[in-house]
Write a protein that holds these residues in place. Structure first.
Motif, PDB file in Angstrom:
ATOM      1  N   VAL A  64     -11.875   0.905  -6.771  1.00  0.00           N
ATOM      2  CA  VAL A  64     -11.675   1.090  -5.333  1.00  0.00           C
ATOM      3  C   VAL A  64     -10.219   1.439  -5.083  1.00  0.00           C
ATOM      4  CG1 VAL A  64     -13.535  -0.486  -4.699  1.00  0.00           C
ATOM      5  CG2 VAL A  64     -11.214  -1.380  -4.969  1.00  0.00           C
ATOM      6  N   ASN A  65      -9.917   1.967  -3.881  1.00  0.00           N
ATOM      7  CA  ASN A  65      -8.527   2.283  -3.577  1.00  0.00           C
ATOM      8  C   ASN A  65      -7.696   1.011  -3.501  1.00  0.00           C
ATOM      9  OD1 ASN A  65      -8.255   1.327  -0.663  1.00  0.00           O
ATOM     10  ND2 ASN A  65      -9.967   2.753  -0.444  1.00  0.00           N
ATOM     11  N   PHE A  66      -6.394   1.163  -3.627  1.00  0.00           N
ATOM     12  CA  PHE A  66      -5.514   0.001  -3.760  1.00  0.00           C
ATOM     13  C   PHE A  66      -5.550  -0.889  -2.537  1.00  0.00           C
ATOM     14  CE2 PHE A  66      -1.345  -2.122  -3.518  1.00  0.00           C
ATOM     15  CZ  PHE A  66      -1.348  -2.765  -4.748  1.00  0.00           C
ATOM     16  N   THR A 106       0.831  -1.202   0.000  1.00  0.00           N
ATOM     17  CA  THR A 106       0.000   0.000   0.000  1.00  0.00           C
ATOM     18  C   THR A 106       0.864   1.249   0.000  1.00  0.00           C
ATOM     19  OG1 THR A 106      -1.778  -1.153   1.179  1.00  0.00           O
ATOM     20  CG2 THR A 106      -1.801   1.241   1.233  1.00  0.00           C
ATOM     21  N   VAL A 107       1.915   1.237   0.809  1.00  0.00           N
ATOM     22  CA  VAL A 107       2.817   2.394   0.869  1.00  0.00           C
ATOM     23  C   VAL A 107       3.571   2.553  -0.439  1.00  0.00           C
ATOM     24  CG1 VAL A 107       4.870   3.333   1.995  1.00  0.00           C
ATOM     25  CG2 VAL A 107       3.042   2.328   3.371  1.00  0.00           C
ATOM     26  N   ALA A 108       3.992   1.406  -1.034  1.00  0.00           N
ATOM     27  CA  ALA A 108       4.814   1.464  -2.240  1.00  0.00           C
ATOM     28  C   ALA A 108       4.003   1.766  -3.500  1.00  0.00           C
ATOM     29  CB  ALA A 108       5.554   0.144  -2.417  1.00  0.00           C
ATOM     30  N   LEU A 109       2.792   1.203  -3.583  1.00  0.00           N
ATOM     31  CA  LEU A 109       2.036   1.305  -4.830  1.00  0.00           C
ATOM     32  C   LEU A 109       0.725   2.066  -4.696  1.00  0.00           C
ATOM     33  CD1 LEU A 109       2.483  -2.380  -6.068  1.00  0.00           C
ATOM     34  CD2 LEU A 109       3.834  -0.373  -6.718  1.00  0.00           C
ATOM     35  N   GLY A 110       0.293   2.320  -3.481  1.00  0.00           N
ATOM     36  CA  GLY A 110      -1.026   2.906  -3.306  1.00  0.00           C
ATOM     37  C   GLY A 110      -1.043   4.394  -3.073  1.00  0.00           C
TER      38      GLY A 110
END
Length: 292
Positions: A85-87, A72-76
């Motif tokens: 929807v969100n990642f 989530t931190v790397a790609l979202g």
């Protein structure tokens, strides 16, 4: 006066002694399903992993939550959305069912292998259980662990901001979750029959389970891949489990453009599990690498 009553005889309240009739030698006492034996083995396997629940249930939940945090931190970042929807919400269902499948495999692949190494395999083969009952108890215990891990993962992921686990199609969540768990439990059972040491089992985990899990669309939709890799992904049974399970939460899937495609995948997974279960049953019945 010597009592000549046989200890195997029955005595009625009126004091009349009636001889107990035993079946002839070789005649089975259990004519259908040994439900008591099946339940006993199932409970024994469940208690085995539950005694170390920190390692078998809660640790996988924390490890998988770390996957969510990292990706989530790397790609979202930047409000990235996938399938509307969100990642974080997109990737969470795939991680849940992936954790369920991996732990179903870990549980069923341990029993026979540990018995071989420790010399206690006779404890599984001697009791009056048919091969089908033995397989059902071991697979059932593995699926139980998978469900508990899935519930723990759901609870852990709800702690991460931005994750929405609203269920749109409960049947898909239940069906694909159970199908994936049963498939990996059967694979783990087959692996434990074949393996002769823990290295063999680790090889299956590292070279079969892990690649199929990570290349199944857990972190992406296959529409982003080239046509050749899309075709390869569609031969991966993990893809249908993860995408179908995600469909249960999001109401959308990259299996196809319609809900009918998801339904066909659900039926296909059921057929594959039935055929695979029959194959594992035949291997178990043959005694291959179990009975000297």
């Amino acid at each position: 006066m010597v009592d000549q009553t046989n200890s195997s005889d029955l005595q009625t309240p009126e004091g009349i002694v009636q001889p107990r009739h035993f079946p002839a030698k070789g005649e089975p006492l259990i004519h259908q399903v040994n439900w008591e034996g099946l339940k006993t083995l199932y409970m024994k396997e469940v208690r085995r992993f539950f005694k170390v629940q920190t390692q078998t249930i809660w640790a996988p939940a924390i490890t998988t939550l770390l996957f969510l945090v990292i990706f989530t931190v790397a790609l979202g970042r930047g409000g990235r959305e996938v399938l509307g929807v969100n990642f974080a919400t997109f990737v969470a269902p795939g991680l849940i069912v992936m954790g369920m499948m991996q732990n179903a495999f870990a549980n069923s692949s341990f029993s026979f292998l540990a018995g071989k190494i420790q010399g206690t395999i006779i404890d599984y083969l001697m009791p009056p259980l048919s091969e089908g009952e033995l397989m059902l108890a071991l697979v059932g215990a593995s699926v139980t662990r998978a469900v508990l891990v899935g519930l723990a993962l759901c609870a852990a992921m709800l702690l991460w901001p931005g994750v929405d686990l609203t269920v749109h199609h409960p049947w898909a969540v239940v069906w694909f979750g159970l199908c994936g768990s049963v498939f990996l439990a059967l694979l783990g059972l087959l692996s434990s029959i074949w393996a002769e040491k823990f290295d063999h089992n680790a090889a299956v985990t590292n070279f079969v389970i892990a690649p199929l899990s990570l290349l199944s669309g857990t972190f992406y939709v296959i529409d982003n891949l080239s046509p050749a890799f899309q075709a390869v992904s569609r031969f991966n049974p993990f893809f249908y489990v993860i995408s179908g399970f995600r469909f249960g939460f999001l109401g959308q899937s990259d299996i196809g453009n319609s809900n009918e495609a998801v339904l066909h995948s659900a039926i296909g997974l059921g057929v594959v599990n039935a055929l695979f279960a029959f194959a594992v049953y035949r291997v178990l019945r043959s005694g291959w690498k179990l009975k000297g």
